[in-house]
Scaffold this motif. Structure first.
Motif, PDB file in Angstrom:
ATOM      1  N   PHE A 157       0.691  -1.358  -0.070  1.00  0.00           N
ATOM      2  CA  PHE A 157      -0.037   0.217  -0.077  1.00  0.00           C
ATOM      3  C   PHE A 157       0.714   1.215  -0.146  1.00  0.00           C
ATOM      4  O   PHE A 157       0.598   2.107  -0.831  1.00  0.00           O
ATOM      5  CB  PHE A 157      -0.704  -0.133   1.223  1.00  0.00           C
ATOM      6  N   ALA A 158       1.936   1.263   0.874  1.00  0.00           N
ATOM      7  CA  ALA A 158       2.813   2.349   0.923  1.00  0.00           C
ATOM      8  C   ALA A 158       3.442   2.853  -0.221  1.00  0.00           C
ATOM      9  O   ALA A 158       3.688   3.790  -0.828  1.00  0.00           O
ATOM     10  CB  ALA A 158       3.760   2.252   2.181  1.00  0.00           C
ATOM     11  N   ALA A 159       3.801   1.462  -0.909  1.00  0.00           N
ATOM     12  CA  ALA A 159       4.615   1.560  -2.170  1.00  0.00           C
ATOM     13  C   ALA A 159       3.541   2.250  -3.445  1.00  0.00           C
ATOM     14  O   ALA A 159       4.352   3.243  -4.042  1.00  0.00           O
ATOM     15  CB  ALA A 159       5.210   0.515  -2.581  1.00  0.00           C
ATOM     16  N   LEU A 160       2.676   1.708  -3.510  1.00  0.00           N
ATOM     17  CA  LEU A 160       1.519   1.968  -4.407  1.00  0.00           C
ATOM     18  C   LEU A 160       1.344   3.592  -4.227  1.00  0.00           C
ATOM     19  O   LEU A 160       1.166   4.368  -5.165  1.00  0.00           O
ATOM     20  CB  LEU A 160       0.441   1.313  -4.624  1.00  0.00           C
ATOM     21  N   SER A 161       1.014   3.665  -2.942  1.00  0.00           N
ATOM     22  CA  SER A 161       0.658   5.298  -2.675  1.00  0.00           C
ATOM     23  C   SER A 161       1.659   6.211  -3.001  1.00  0.00           C
ATOM     24  O   SER A 161       1.484   7.322  -3.587  1.00  0.00           O
ATOM     25  CB  SER A 161       0.416   5.238  -1.098  1.00  0.00           C
ATOM     26  N   LEU A 162       2.946   6.077  -2.735  1.00  0.00           N
ATOM     27  CA  LEU A 162       4.068   6.755  -3.042  1.00  0.00           C
ATOM     28  C   LEU A 162       4.118   7.220  -4.713  1.00  0.00           C
ATOM     29  O   LEU A 162       4.225   8.181  -5.128  1.00  0.00           O
ATOM     30  CB  LEU A 162       5.443   6.200  -2.694  1.00  0.00           C
ATOM     31  N   ILE A 163       4.093   5.957  -5.140  1.00  0.00           N
ATOM     32  CA  ILE A 163       4.237   6.206  -6.850  1.00  0.00           C
ATOM     33  C   ILE A 163       2.883   6.990  -7.503  1.00  0.00           C
ATOM     34  O   ILE A 163       3.118   8.209  -8.096  1.00  0.00           O
ATOM     35  CB  ILE A 163       3.995   4.741  -7.612  1.00  0.00           C
ATOM     36  N   VAL A 164       1.618   6.810  -6.989  1.00  0.00           N
ATOM     37  CA  VAL A 164       0.557   7.306  -7.570  1.00  0.00           C
ATOM     38  C   VAL A 164       0.559   8.731  -7.179  1.00  0.00           C
ATOM     39  O   VAL A 164       0.290   9.766  -8.117  1.00  0.00           O
ATOM     40  CB  VAL A 164      -0.846   6.869  -7.181  1.00  0.00           C
ATOM     41  N   GLY A 186       3.366   7.518   6.770  1.00  0.00           N
ATOM     42  CA  GLY A 186       2.103   7.913   6.887  1.00  0.00           C
ATOM     43  C   GLY A 186       1.048   7.012   6.483  1.00  0.00           C
ATOM     44  O   GLY A 186       0.250   6.299   6.880  1.00  0.00           O
ATOM     45  N   SER A 187       1.349   6.416   5.155  1.00  0.00           N
ATOM     46  CA  SER A 187       0.382   5.615   4.363  1.00  0.00           C
ATOM     47  C   SER A 187       0.529   4.161   5.086  1.00  0.00           C
ATOM     48  O   SER A 187      -0.784   3.515   5.348  1.00  0.00           O
ATOM     49  CB  SER A 187       0.860   5.132   3.013  1.00  0.00           C
ATOM     50  N   TYR A 188       1.759   3.566   5.470  1.00  0.00           N
ATOM     51  CA  TYR A 188       2.017   2.502   6.354  1.00  0.00           C
ATOM     52  C   TYR A 188       1.055   2.503   7.558  1.00  0.00           C
ATOM     53  O   TYR A 188       0.246   1.319   7.822  1.00  0.00           O
ATOM     54  CB  TYR A 188       3.290   2.253   6.397  1.00  0.00           C
ATOM     55  N   LEU A 189       1.138   3.290   8.267  1.00  0.00           N
ATOM     56  CA  LEU A 189       0.443   3.442   9.378  1.00  0.00           C
ATOM     57  C   LEU A 189      -1.151   3.309   9.268  1.00  0.00           C
ATOM     58  O   LEU A 189      -1.895   2.980  10.053  1.00  0.00           O
ATOM     59  CB  LEU A 189       0.812   4.615  10.482  1.00  0.00           C
ATOM     60  N   GLY A 190      -1.419   4.359   8.322  1.00  0.00           N
ATOM     61  CA  GLY A 190      -2.989   4.294   8.007  1.00  0.00           C
ATOM     62  C   GLY A 190      -3.632   3.061   7.530  1.00  0.00           C
ATOM     63  O   GLY A 190      -4.620   2.577   7.930  1.00  0.00           O
ATOM     64  N   TYR A 191      -2.704   2.238   6.854  1.00  0.00           N
ATOM     65  CA  TYR A 191      -3.029   0.995   6.415  1.00  0.00           C
ATOM     66  C   TYR A 191      -3.271   0.051   7.803  1.00  0.00           C
ATOM     67  O   TYR A 191      -4.179  -0.682   7.910  1.00  0.00           O
ATOM     68  CB  TYR A 191      -2.330   0.330   5.439  1.00  0.00           C
ATOM     69  N   TRP A 192      -2.040   0.198   8.429  1.00  0.00           N
ATOM     70  CA  TRP A 192      -1.950  -0.747   9.675  1.00  0.00           C
ATOM     71  C   TRP A 192      -3.235  -0.588  10.695  1.00  0.00           C
ATOM     72  O   TRP A 192      -3.594  -1.512  11.274  1.00  0.00           O
ATOM     73  CB  TRP A 192      -0.568  -0.531  10.223  1.00  0.00           C
TER      74      TRP A 192
END
Lengths: 274, 294, 476
Positions: free
Chosen positions: A81-88, A200-206
């Motif tokens: 999730f974090a990786a995709l979020s960074l790319i997009v 931030g994305s990682y924690l949001g998902y977690w």
């Protein structure tokens, strides 16, 4: 570079130490509360250390295969999730920070508007959409809906705005395309910002709980918060287990932080590029 | 200058496609769909009936909704400025620390975010406990009687604001720190030569150059805080006398208790209007020199 | 630039494809509304299929499809660990003994129940069987969310229910759910040792509200509050129903739901009681724990606490060392008449979803679990430490000969002295209960009782007018 007096320096150290302690307090509290029995976790007046150290909470959870499984699944999902979020989001951030194109302000409003839409408003209708797309009970339903984030895009863009134009003008003169400039000039410089957004994305998902509970019934995809909330019953929360579980669940994240520790903010290294 | 006027439509659209497509599918379409159903008595088992603006009328005329929005605004006004100022100061502290120590500090201040909001709320319920909580213990040193922190109309909302600041502090401070590191050291050196004091440097160099970051933190902080509901749900259940019922708690309560979901969807769409207009205001005030799409 | 052009082309194709797909989704969404206009017919079809069974052959629908296994979804709300375990155990047992049916049990945490359920219903994916509380049955029936069970479950199963509980699951002339348990919302827990210390008779708990206040004063000392009852609107909203019945003989609105009915002496007494309890200092200014939590009592900070019967389980699990000093009694009545209601009966039932395609099989599971062998239910009540109560006469009969159950005096007291007089939870919208309890809370915080009642009355009447509630009571 600038000189600091010894007094100044030790004052800073103390302030930083106190704040750090305040920040670490809950984790310590959670770890130690995990060693308490049900009545004692909730007992007031508050006692930091248990009267009797119980390991049952920890051993119960570690002995549960479902726990380790949901940790693994959630960890993998969060990284993806974090990786995709960074790319997009960084692609869009670059466009809004640097490029001129038709309908730019319309596009900007379109994207930014989504930042203000309360989750509650679209909860049921998003569910209908992901159901129609056949995404229920798949990894996709956990990962895809949140990947595009106007907030994260906005954040990265604010940093890109500070990068001097001169850097890319040189590349433009060399004949590089815009996309090339993004991948070869901006992306390498963004690492520190990516670390913040990624975390931030990682924690949001977690930490998400409602959405996985709504969309996932397959035990193989159970998320860690779904697992932990099992200890939170209608009337009496099994706080000892919840604490022990949360403490254990924090481990991968902390390890991750330690790995990225040296990158956690040094800012976009413009100065380094000069 | 030339680059400013060159249009890069192809590249721009290529790079924008993923975010636009994803937002369209997972946010915008559900959003318009929600707008549509908000005009219906949306029933899952019987025919939905068109009711026009009735759901909105019900919400707008509900005194409790107006109060909830007001509570949300007060809450955001307590939390966001305090959080920004504290984390700005703290970021300045961390910036001047030795590398090893600051690494440790930076890693640690994230920790409250890892522990979920529910657990943070439980911890603070302990702190505010009437008999034996830390807060009353501390004021006891000064000879004060125990206070009903969470049950007194005057102290309930600030008591919930404290953990909100505490939860958001780490992340905000790190973002501030990133912004600080972006300011070239040479600016300060030049100012030093001019004999500028610490305050002057902060006012004329640091803050203006941090505008992008502050704008981001203001908008997202405002949205996050006015949407807060976990803390009041766990700590006060919205009481005393709805004093801590934030808009999202109001919506959640309706969502859970109403037979039809129309009210809660209408209420959250109205919240969208509130969030959008206040954020637009922030954009306008802080971004006035640079066009929004700049 | 050419290269970029080439690169972006597939993107733009993909974009338009995705947008078209997305529009198709909303299109479907639009159809869904139309689809739900067809759904009355969908909800007709099960009852159609049950018409033949009305004509006397319930076996027919079962014999229709013996070959294929019917798979059913069952969502149960998350409660105590012991409840979850009981559901799992007996669902497994059912699956083993019924080869044509497979029940898939999902336990859903309460924090997410409403979201998960409403989303599933909106998408037409609701489970065949679900837990539903008494208060939601009438509305669920009215909306077609749950099916009548008269033709699906044997009539004798309903005859086994206590009369007051039978009413809870009845809408019109049909039964819409089968009860699993009842729990009185308010029972008085008190500390016998503290009674003795204060010079009170530990075998004589207060029976009138005046005595509650008087005893409360005597029991309050440093570090101990004499009395505790709900004190914020959200808790008061439902926990005060019993006392409203007690003093006024009815709840906050008239039976036809046309207007508030609280400007009377009964309601004034209720408001007065809460106000005095709070203002006299026998209650803590800030609640020591939520209304449903007996922790402060267990820790010795309260001498009397009003709380639901479920607290028995928590006391027995977590505060074993004080059990000998705990007394349990019905909550006091306004005038000492303990045959008036002092509590409402909350509790859970199972119901069949209005769109279930296998209503008969779903009902057979409910019937097996809740209405069948009394030992299945006794197993449940044991697991709950007898803090929950049976809605079935035969189960109570069987418990009389059960060793553990028969010697449990707390169980007997609640079952004999509280439940028979307790009333059902109201089914009118929560907004009304909340407006009333906000009134009670403001009276506790110093508003005069008359003012608080006047305001609550106005709020309730406004709500009734605005939401056109008059005459919509599904039960009248």
């Amino acid at each position: 570079m600038r000189t600091q007096s010894l007094v100044q320096k030790s004052a800073l150290t103390v302030i930083a130490g106190v704040v750090t302690l305040l920040a670490l307090f809950p984790l310590l509290w959670v770890v130690i509360a995990g060693f308490k029995g049900q009545a004692e976790v909730l007992a007031t007046p508050f006692r930091f250390f248990p009267k009797e150290w119980l390991v049952a909470n920890y051993t119960d959870i570690l002995g549960d295969a479902a726990f380790l499984k949901s940790m693994g699944v959630t960890f993998g999902g969060a990284l993806l999730f974090a990786a995709l979020s960074l790319i997009v989001n960084s692609m869009a951030a670059y466009v809004f920070a640097r490029l001129e194109f038709r309908f730019k302000s319309i596009m900007w409003v379109y994207v930014i508007m989504t930042m203000f839409i309360p989750g509650m408003a679209i909860m049921l209708t998003s569910f209908i959409v992901v159901d129609k797309l056949g995404m229920l009970d798949t990894l996709a339903v956990l990962v895809l809906p949140g990947v595009a984030s106007a907030g994260h895009m906005f954040f990265i863009r604010q940093f890109y705005l500070n990068i001097p134009m001169a850097l890319e003008e040189a590349a433009l003169i060399d004949g590089a395309g815009r996309i090339k400039i993004f991948t070869s000039v901006f992306v390498p410089m963004s690492f520190p910002v990516f670390v913040i957004v990624g975390i931030g994305s990682y924690l949001g998902y977690w930490n998400s709980f409602i959405w996985p509970t709504m969309t996932i019934t397959n035990p193989n995809l159970y998320q860690i918060m779904q697992y932990l909330y099992n200890f939170r019953a209608e009337r009496v929360t099994e706080l000892g287990l919840l604490m022990a579980g949360s403490a254990l669940a924090a481990i991968p994240t902390i390890v991750l932080f330690l790995i990225f520790q040296k990158y956690i903010i040094s800012g976009i290294k413009i100065s380094g590029l000069k | 200058m030339k680059t400013n006027f060159r249009y890069d439509n192809k590249a721009a659209y290529a790079l924008l496609t993923p975010i636009v497509v994803l937002l369209t599918i997972f946010v915008v379409i559900p959003f318009f769909y929600a707008i549509k159903v908000s005009f219906y008595n949306w029933s899952f088992y019987q025919e939905s009936t068109f009711v026009g603006f009735r759901n909105f009328y019900m919400v707008v005329t509900d005194r409790l909704f107006g109060e909830a929005v007001w509570v949300g605004l007060k809450f955001a006004l307590m939390v966001v400025p305090a959080m920004l100022i504290l984390s700005f100061l703290f970021a300045n502290v961390v910036k001047n620390l030795g590398a090893k120590y600051s690494g440790f500090v930076k890693t640690s201040i994230y920790i409250p975010t890892i522990i979920s909001g529910i657990i943070a709320s439980v911890i603070f319920v302990f702190i505010y406990d009437y008999m034996g909580g830390l807060a009353n213990y501390v004021i006891g040193w000064f000879g004060s009687e125990p206070k009903a922190w969470l049950a007194d109309v005057a102290t309930a909302l600030p008591s919930i604001a404290a953990p909100a600041i505490w939860l958001g502090f780490g992340f905000t401070a790190l973002i501030m720190l990133a912004g600080l590191h972006d300011i070239p050291e040479s600016y300060y050196e030049a100012a030093d030569l001019e004999g500028a004091g610490a305050f002057k440097k902060m006012w004329y160099i640091t803050i203006p150059l941090m505008r992008n970051v502050i704008l981001y933190l203001l908008v997202t902080g405002f949205i996050a805080q006015i949407s807060q509901f976990e803390l009041s749900l766990v700590m006060t259940n919205g009481g005393p006398l709805s004093e801590t019922t934030t808009p999202n708690l109001y919506i959640l309560n309706h969502f859970r208790n109403d037979v039809m979901v129309g009210n809660s969807i209408a209420a959250s769409l109205l919240l969208f209007v509130v969030l959008g207009s206040i954020s637009a205001l922030i954009f306008r005030v802080l971004n006035s020199e640079k066009a929004v799409d700049g | 630039m050419k290269e970029n052009w080439g690169k972006s082309k597939p993107w733009s194709i993909m974009l338009s494809a995705l947008i078209i797909m997305a529009l198709a989704v909303t299109g479907c969404g639009g159809n869904n509304d139309k689809g739900s206009s067809a759904s009355p017919s969908a909800s007709v079809s099960p009852s159609e299929s049950s018409t033949p069974s009305e004509s006397g052959e319930p076996a027919e629908s079962e014999s229709n499809a013996p070959a294929e296994k019917v798979k059913l979804e069952f969502w149960a709300q998350k409660f105590e660990e012991s409840t979850d375990a009981w559901f799992k155990k007996w669902t497994d047992e059912f699956n083993k003994t019924h080869e044509n049916i497979e029940i898939k049990l999902t336990i859903v945490p309460g924090d997410a129940w409403a979201q998960k359920m409403k989303a599933a219903q909106a998408a037409g994916k609701a489970p065949d069987i679900k837990t539903i509380s008494y208060g939601n049955i009438a509305n669920g029936a009215k909306m077609g969310e749950i099916l009548p069970l008269n033709d699906l479950i044997d009539a004798t199963a309903f005859d086994d229910l206590y009369d007051n509980v039978k009413e809870f699951v009845t809408v019109g002339d049909k039964y819409y759910a089968y009860p699993k348990l009842v729990e009185p919302s308010a029972v008085l827990f008190y500390r016998k040792d503290m009674f003795k210390e204060a010079g009170l008779d530990p075998e004589k708990p207060p029976t009138t509200w005046a005595e509650v206040l008087e005893y409360g004063k005597k029991l309050t000392k440093k570090g101990v509050f004499g009395f505790s009852i709900a004190q914020n609107a959200a808790d008061l909203g439902w926990s005060s129903w019993g006392l409203q019945y007690n003093a006024a003989g009815h709840l906050a609105i008239t039976d036809d739901w046309s207007k508030a009915d609280i400007n009377n002496d009964g309601y004034k007494s209720v408001f007065n009681f809460y106000q005095q309890a709070y203002q006299s200092g026998i209650m803590p200014k800030q609640q020591l724990a939520g209304y449903t939590d007996i922790k402060p009592f267990g820790e010795g900070k309260l001498a009397m606490q009003v709380i639901g019967s479920w607290a028995i389980g928590q006391l027995r699990n977590s505060y074993k060392n004080i059990l000998d000093n705990v007394g349990i009694a019905p909550m006091a009545s306004i005038d000492g008449d303990q045959t008036k209601p002092t509590a409402t009966l909350g509790g859970w039932t199972l119901a069949v979803d209005g769109k279930s395609e296998h209503a008969q099989e779903a009902a057979s599971y409910i019937s097996y679990l809740l209405a069948g062998d009394p030992n299945i239910m006794i197993d449940f009540f044991k697991g709950s430490q007898f803090s929950k109560f049976s809605a079935r006469k035969s189960v109570d009969e069987a418990m009389k000969v059960d060793v553990d159950a028969s010697k449990d005096t707390w169980r007997a007291l609640v079952a004999e002295k509280v439940i028979p007089y307790a009333k059902a939870e109201p089914i009118y919208p929560w907004d009304i209960s909340f407006a009333l309890s906000t009134g009670i809370e403001s009276a506790m915080r110093g508003t005069s009782v008359d003012k608080a009642i006047a305001k609550a009355e106005k709020d309730i009447n406004d709500f009734i007018t605005k939401s056109k509630l008059a005459g919509t009571n599904p039960k009248s």
